[in-house]
Enzyme design. Structure first.
Site, short mmCIF file in Angstrom:
data_model
loop_
_atom_site.label_atom_id
_atom_site.label_comp_id
_atom_site.label_asym_id
_atom_site.label_seq_id
_atom_site.Cartn_x
_atom_site.Cartn_y
_atom_site.Cartn_z
N GLU A 1 3.60 -10.19 14.47
CA GLU A 1 1.94 -10.84 15.65
C GLU A 1 2.37 -11.78 15.50
O GLU A 1 2.91 -12.96 16.45
CB GLU A 1 1.01 -10.76 15.53
CG GLU A 1 0.23 -10.23 16.33
CD GLU A 1 -1.38 -8.70 16.53
OE1 GLU A 1 -1.56 -8.94 15.42
OE2 GLU A 1 -1.97 -10.00 17.39
N ARG B 1 1.02 -1.11 0.41
CA ARG B 1 -0.01 -0.46 0.09
C ARG B 1 0.90 1.51 0.17
O ARG B 1 0.64 2.43 -0.29
CB ARG B 1 -0.85 -0.16 1.13
CG ARG B 1 -1.88 -0.71 0.91
CD ARG B 1 -3.03 -1.42 2.05
NE ARG B 1 -2.79 -1.50 3.16
CZ ARG B 1 -2.86 -2.87 3.20
NH1 ARG B 1 -3.50 -3.80 2.98
NH2 ARG B 1 -2.58 -2.64 4.61
P1 AMP Z 1 3.51 -2.35 11.39
O1 AMP Z 1 4.66 -3.47 11.34
O2 AMP Z 1 2.46 -2.70 12.55
O3 AMP Z 1 3.74 -0.82 12.19
O4 AMP Z 1 2.00 -2.52 10.49
C1 AMP Z 1 2.28 -1.56 9.52
C2 AMP Z 1 1.44 -2.48 8.22
O5 AMP Z 1 0.31 -3.43 8.29
C3 AMP Z 1 1.31 -1.86 7.09
O6 AMP Z 1 1.71 -1.64 5.87
C4 AMP Z 1 -0.37 -1.47 6.80
O7 AMP Z 1 -1.31 -1.49 5.73
C5 AMP Z 1 -0.01 -2.50 7.36
N1 AMP Z 1 -2.04 -2.63 8.96
C6 AMP Z 1 -0.99 -2.86 9.68
N2 AMP Z 1 -2.54 -3.29 10.81
C7 AMP Z 1 -3.43 -2.49 10.01
C8 AMP Z 1 -4.79 -1.23 10.11
N3 AMP Z 1 -5.17 -1.28 11.01
N4 AMP Z 1 -5.41 -2.01 9.62
C9 AMP Z 1 -4.67 -1.74 7.90
N5 AMP Z 1 -4.07 -1.30 7.52
C10 AMP Z 1 -2.37 -2.47 8.69
#
Ligand code: AMP
Length: 176
Positions: free
Chosen positions: A98, A61
């Protein structure tokens, strides 16, 4: 246009892709020509005087807005991708998600020491993905790195992972 208008255009999908996750769907935000233009204008205004030479987007994205922003900034665009997608020699970074580990890669010749990089992704949650991308870009020895998200989930405090001297910004913030 107000940030509230942009915020309300993000669709919340409960329990997607798994139970307990409130998925922020940006397709409804991008669907509107006016919203898309506003996002582009806001990001352009923020970064136009920073000397950005490369926008680096994270699969997948980060590929929506990344190249559009690069064009407006007069910068190039570089993809960070999942393993097996980039055709030339790569360097990679492994990080913990996770459920288990994930790997991201960048072409080894994608950036130079003179590059001022804007690292971009759609959303900051825990920050693990962007931290891995930040470490990957740093390995290539660039001059400066800025970090940007369209959306930040503030309560997860992902931005705390980054050193104070790195400017982290997001257009839309959610508290849940
Ligand atoms: P993080 O590594 O936990 O910061 O997760 C970020 C990545 O996961 C990004 O590339 C987002 O596209 C996706 N992502 C994580 N949580 C969400 C959410 N609640 N809604 C949409 N995309 C998410």
């Amino acid at each position: 246009m107000s940030i509230e208008t942009l915020t309300s255009a993000v669709r919340n999908i409960p329990d997607f892709p798994i139970q307990g996750i409130q998925f922020k769907d940006i397709t409804t935000l991008f669907q509107s020509a006016d919203h898309l233009k506003e996002l582009s204008d806001l990001l352009y205004e923020k970064y136009k005087d920073r000397g950005i030479t490369m926008v680096v987007g994270i699969e997948s994205r980060g590929f929506f807005m990344g190249p559009a922003l690069a064009i407006r900034l007069g910068a190039g665009f570089i993809p960070i991708r999942k393993p097996g997608k980039l055709p030339y020699r790569v360097i990679e970074e492994t990080y913990t998600k996770e459920y288990g580990e994930d790997v991201i890669q960048i072409h080894e010749d994608a950036l130079t020491k003179d590059d001022v990089v804007l690292l971009h992704d759609d959303l900051l949650a825990t920050g693990g993905t962007m931290l891995a991308a930040y470490n990957l870009v740093r390995k290539l020895g660039v001059k400066k790195i800025y970090i940007n998200f369209l959306i930040e989930l503030e309560e997860l405090e992902g931005r705390a992972l980054f050193p104070d001297e790195v400017e982290v910004s997001s257009v839309i913030t959610f508290n849940v």
